[in-house]
Enzyme design. Sequence first.
Site, PDB file in Angstrom:
ATOM      1  N   ARG A   1       0.841  -1.205   0.000  1.00  0.00           N
ATOM      2  CA  ARG A   1       0.000   0.000   0.000  1.00  0.00           C
ATOM      3  C   ARG A   1       0.871   1.248   0.000  1.00  0.00           C
ATOM      4  O   ARG A   1       0.563   2.235  -0.684  1.00  0.00           O
ATOM      5  CB  ARG A   1      -0.935  -0.004   1.206  1.00  0.00           C
ATOM      6  CG  ARG A   1      -2.074  -1.003   1.085  1.00  0.00           C
ATOM      7  CD  ARG A   1      -2.879  -1.077   2.358  1.00  0.00           C
ATOM      8  NE  ARG A   1      -3.542   0.176   2.670  1.00  0.00           N
ATOM      9  CZ  ARG A   1      -4.129   0.439   3.837  1.00  0.00           C
ATOM     10  NH1 ARG A   1      -4.114  -0.468   4.809  1.00  0.00           N
ATOM     11  NH2 ARG A   1      -4.723   1.605   4.037  1.00  0.00           N
TER      12      ARG A   1
ATOM     13  N   CYS B   1      -1.057   6.154   8.948  1.00  0.00           N
ATOM     14  CA  CYS B   1      -1.476   4.826   8.486  1.00  0.00           C
ATOM     15  C   CYS B   1      -2.664   5.021   7.564  1.00  0.00           C
ATOM     16  O   CYS B   1      -2.695   5.991   6.797  1.00  0.00           O
ATOM     17  CB  CYS B   1      -1.801   3.913   9.670  1.00  0.00           C
ATOM     18  SG  CYS B   1      -3.153   4.500  10.712  1.00  0.00           S
TER      19      CYS B   1
END
Length: 287
Positions: free
Chosen positions: A185, A244
Amino acid sequence: MPASASASAFASPPEIPAPLVGTGWLAAHLGRVVVFDASVGAHRGGSGRIPGARPFDLDGHLSDHDAPAPHTMPTAAAFEEALRGLGVGDGDAVVVYDAAGVYSSARAWWMLRAMGFDRAAVLDGGLPAWIAARLPVEAGPAVYDGPRGSFTARPRPGLLVDADTVAGALADPGAVVLDARTRERFAGSAPEPRPGLRGGHMPGALNLPFGELQGPGGLMRPAGELRAAFEALAGERERLYFSCGSGVTACVLALGATLAGYGETAVYDGSWSEWGVSSDRPVATGA
């Protein structure tokens, strides 16, 4: 401790020895501490609960649903009201766990710190470690129907920061921004789980997937190993900012950094759910 009882009604709460406690410590003090289940998503309620656990509902009223990013910190007034409704007093000791291990529990711990409450710890290994230790589990989700508490919110604004603050940190040679998402990611080679987000990362940010701070059984690594993991990326820099997907696993990095002895740390509350939307905020791809 029955779910309808207040920890304050029993013997005086113990001192929290560290930001992280083991299953043995919690088992020895069960009934003298407020225990919160901060599980999110599919992990909620599936494996039962530690006896007496109360719900720290990050998917519900302990996030600000009027904010564009998920899991945004509520206002101080809303947080205070929620904690009072859960029976928490200023003198209580709190242990937070989740059913995934050390995942969303770190978010609840960091939120308590951000509201000026330091008498809290994360259960190392979470509910899986508790079950592995053959300690008692009650069926069903965490509940609380007892008396109100006297919790007082005392906000520390620097612990949760916004996009502009993170942009400044990215340009500051004395600071480092660490992203807790997976390497795929971070690189933009795997799709984001939330629709409408660009792939990649903030230019200048470095990748430290939160799972790399954990060892066998989902337990946090020893302090020396944690320090080495951070120093491998931060070098001598002591000001650490964490991001995050939605501000949850960034708090696992914040927990790890605290255990490793760092004192100047902050979590980007909006994280990639805010930065990654189509905007003029820059995005980089690749490792």
